[in-house]
Design a protein around this motif. Sequence first.
Motif, mmCIF file in Angstrom:
data_model
loop_
_atom_site.group_PDB
_atom_site.id
_atom_site.type_symbol
_atom_site.label_atom_id
_atom_site.label_comp_id
_atom_site.label_asym_id
_atom_site.label_seq_id
_atom_site.Cartn_x
_atom_site.Cartn_y
_atom_site.Cartn_z
ATOM 1 N N ASN A 148 35.612 27.161 8.556
ATOM 2 C CA ASN A 148 36.819 26.370 8.734
ATOM 3 C C ASN A 148 37.061 25.600 7.443
ATOM 4 O OD1 ASN A 148 38.018 26.414 11.640
ATOM 5 N ND2 ASN A 148 35.804 26.397 11.993
ATOM 6 N N ASN A 149 37.802 24.533 7.514
ATOM 7 C CA ASN A 149 38.081 23.722 6.323
ATOM 8 C C ASN A 149 37.670 22.272 6.534
ATOM 9 O OD1 ASN A 149 39.422 25.891 4.828
ATOM 10 N ND2 ASN A 149 41.084 25.663 6.313
ATOM 11 N N PHE A 150 36.599 22.073 7.284
ATOM 12 C CA PHE A 150 36.116 20.710 7.518
ATOM 13 C C PHE A 150 35.553 20.131 6.215
ATOM 14 C CE2 PHE A 150 35.495 22.540 11.889
ATOM 15 C CZ PHE A 150 36.450 21.741 12.516
ATOM 16 N N TYR A 151 35.610 18.828 6.105
ATOM 17 C CA TYR A 151 35.060 18.163 4.918
ATOM 18 C C TYR A 151 34.492 16.804 5.319
ATOM 19 C CZ TYR A 151 39.575 15.752 5.070
ATOM 20 O OH TYR A 151 40.665 15.041 5.461
ATOM 21 N N GLY A 152 33.783 16.193 4.382
ATOM 22 C CA GLY A 152 33.189 14.884 4.641
ATOM 23 C C GLY A 152 31.757 14.995 5.147
ATOM 24 N N GLU A 153 31.229 13.877 5.586
ATOM 25 C CA GLU A 153 29.833 13.823 6.036
ATOM 26 C C GLU A 153 29.709 14.269 7.489
ATOM 27 O OE1 GLU A 153 26.058 10.676 6.060
ATOM 28 O OE2 GLU A 153 28.088 10.017 5.528
ATOM 29 N N ILE A 154 28.714 15.113 7.741
ATOM 30 C CA ILE A 154 28.449 15.577 9.098
ATOM 31 C C ILE A 154 27.874 14.418 9.903
ATOM 32 C CG2 ILE A 154 27.085 17.187 10.502
ATOM 33 C CD1 ILE A 154 27.062 19.050 8.048
ATOM 34 N N PRO A 155 28.418 14.142 11.090
ATOM 35 C CA PRO A 155 27.876 13.046 11.908
ATOM 36 C C PRO A 155 26.385 13.265 12.180
ATOM 37 C CG PRO A 155 29.957 13.824 12.811
ATOM 38 C CD PRO A 155 29.577 14.793 11.745
ATOM 39 N N TYR A 156 25.638 12.184 12.106
ATOM 40 C CA TYR A 156 24.188 12.287 12.282
ATOM 41 C C TYR A 156 23.772 11.452 13.480
ATOM 42 C CZ TYR A 156 19.201 12.247 11.218
ATOM 43 O OH TYR A 156 17.845 12.400 11.290
ATOM 44 N N GLY A 157 22.953 12.060 14.330
ATOM 45 C CA GLY A 157 22.463 11.331 15.486
ATOM 46 C C GLY A 157 22.679 12.116 16.761
ATOM 47 N N GLY A 158 22.072 11.642 17.828
ATOM 48 C CA GLY A 158 22.239 12.294 19.122
ATOM 49 C C GLY A 158 21.743 13.729 19.099
ATOM 50 N N GLN A 159 22.434 14.593 19.811
ATOM 51 C CA GLN A 159 22.031 15.986 19.924
ATOM 52 C C GLN A 159 22.268 16.765 18.639
ATOM 53 O OE1 GLN A 159 20.302 16.804 22.393
ATOM 54 N NE2 GLN A 159 20.152 19.042 22.230
ATOM 55 N N LEU A 160 23.204 16.301 17.804
ATOM 56 C CA LEU A 160 23.446 16.983 16.524
ATOM 57 C C LEU A 160 22.204 16.971 15.645
ATOM 58 C CD1 LEU A 160 27.050 15.846 15.523
ATOM 59 C CD2 LEU A 160 26.336 17.912 16.721
ATOM 60 N N GLN A 161 21.407 15.930 15.782
ATOM 61 C CA GLN A 161 20.171 15.830 15.006
ATOM 62 C C GLN A 161 19.170 16.891 15.437
ATOM 63 O OE1 GLN A 161 18.660 11.855 15.054
ATOM 64 N NE2 GLN A 161 16.758 12.384 13.981
ATOM 65 N N ALA A 162 19.303 17.370 16.680
ATOM 66 C CA ALA A 162 18.381 18.389 17.205
ATOM 67 C C ALA A 162 18.866 19.801 16.913
ATOM 68 C CB ALA A 162 18.208 18.203 18.709
ATOM 69 N N LEU A 163 19.950 19.928 16.127
ATOM 70 C CA LEU A 163 20.478 21.242 15.746
ATOM 71 C C LEU A 163 20.418 21.373 14.232
ATOM 72 C CD1 LEU A 163 23.596 21.305 18.126
ATOM 73 C CD2 LEU A 163 21.420 22.493 18.473
ATOM 74 N N PRO A 164 19.252 21.698 13.689
ATOM 75 C CA PRO A 164 19.056 21.657 12.225
ATOM 76 C C PRO A 164 19.452 22.943 11.502
ATOM 77 C CG PRO A 164 16.973 22.112 13.310
ATOM 78 C CD PRO A 164 17.999 22.002 14.406
ATOM 79 N N ASP A 165 20.152 23.841 12.149
ATOM 80 C CA ASP A 165 20.512 25.113 11.521
ATOM 81 C C ASP A 165 21.723 24.921 10.608
ATOM 82 O OD1 ASP A 165 20.977 27.687 10.786
ATOM 83 O OD2 ASP A 165 21.408 28.442 12.806
ATOM 84 N N PRO A 166 21.574 25.091 9.306
ATOM 85 C CA PRO A 166 22.718 24.881 8.399
ATOM 86 C C PRO A 166 23.825 25.911 8.567
ATOM 87 C CG PRO A 166 20.791 25.632 7.194
ATOM 88 C CD PRO A 166 20.335 25.374 8.583
ATOM 89 N N SER A 167 23.515 27.071 9.159
ATOM 90 C CA SER A 167 24.550 28.093 9.334
ATOM 91 C C SER A 167 25.643 27.631 10.299
ATOM 92 C CB SER A 167 23.933 29.395 9.846
ATOM 93 O OG SER A 167 23.383 29.214 11.151
ATOM 94 N N ILE A 168 25.366 26.593 11.074
ATOM 95 C CA ILE A 168 26.375 26.024 11.973
ATOM 96 C C ILE A 168 27.609 25.588 11.190
ATOM 97 C CG2 ILE A 168 26.866 24.041 13.475
ATOM 98 C CD1 ILE A 168 23.963 24.157 14.393
ATOM 99 N N TYR A 169 27.395 25.138 9.937
ATOM 100 C CA TYR A 169 28.474 24.543 9.145
ATOM 101 C C TYR A 169 28.836 25.396 7.931
ATOM 102 C CZ TYR A 169 26.704 20.619 11.879
ATOM 103 O OH TYR A 169 26.269 19.814 12.907
ATOM 104 N N SER A 170 28.306 26.602 7.823
ATOM 105 C CA SER A 170 28.571 27.433 6.640
ATOM 106 C C SER A 170 30.062 27.777 6.543
ATOM 107 C CB SER A 170 27.736 28.718 6.698
ATOM 108 O OG SER A 170 28.077 29.477 7.843
ATOM 109 N N GLY A 171 30.507 27.952 5.299
ATOM 110 C CA GLY A 171 31.912 28.283 5.084
ATOM 111 C C GLY A 171 32.832 27.073 5.054
ATOM 112 N N ASN A 172 32.274 25.865 5.174
ATOM 113 C CA ASN A 172 33.046 24.625 5.031
ATOM 114 C C ASN A 172 32.591 23.935 3.745
ATOM 115 O OD1 ASN A 172 34.534 24.179 7.823
ATOM 116 N ND2 ASN A 172 32.477 24.905 8.304
#
Length: 204
Positions: A83-107
């Motif tokens: 997609n075209n997301f930008y900025g800092e990825i929110p940190y905390g909660g369940q997102l912290q338990a998803l450490p796979d960088p491919s989740i955000y690839s292409g942004n």
Amino acid sequence: MLICIIDLSNNMLSGEIPEELGHLSLLQSLNLSRNHLSGQLSEKIGQLRWLEVLDLSVNNLSGVLPSTMTNLTSLNHLNLSYNNFYGEIPYGGQLQALPDPSIYSGNQGLCGFPLDKKCEITAPAQPPSLPNSEDDDNLETIWFYLSMSLGFIFGFWAISGALILKKRWRYAYFRFVDHIYDKIYVIVAVNVKKMKRKCDLASE
């Protein structure tokens, strides 16, 4: 057991994701991947507390990821890639338990955990310093008195120098002063005599 799933992937959908999706509090899976969706993610996405799967990959979504995504406490599968997301990825909660960088690839504009790209910390811009009004007032007062003093000195010596160098001007100046003195003396004497006469009349 109630299972709520929305799968609209590969449907050539366009436009923005409706904010009303945030009202589907029992939604467990949302797949909108491989469409032509655009716009930003709404803050209301954080209301989907039971959401386990969220796939928004391969769209034209943009903007900053909402911080409310850390409220998705049931999330175990996330895909926001391409997609075209930008900025800092929110940190905390369940997102912290998803450490796979491919989740955000292409942004290309995203940074922060779990990506290797660190977010640049920029110091907030300092507002331009306001001039000290008290110092300005003091400076103006100093310049005022200084200009008055210089004007007086210049004027005094200009007149005095002319009187010293020019005898005719000097005589004319003193005659003028004598004339003014005589007029003032006459005016004062007449007024004094009038006042004395009024006092004598009042005493009678």
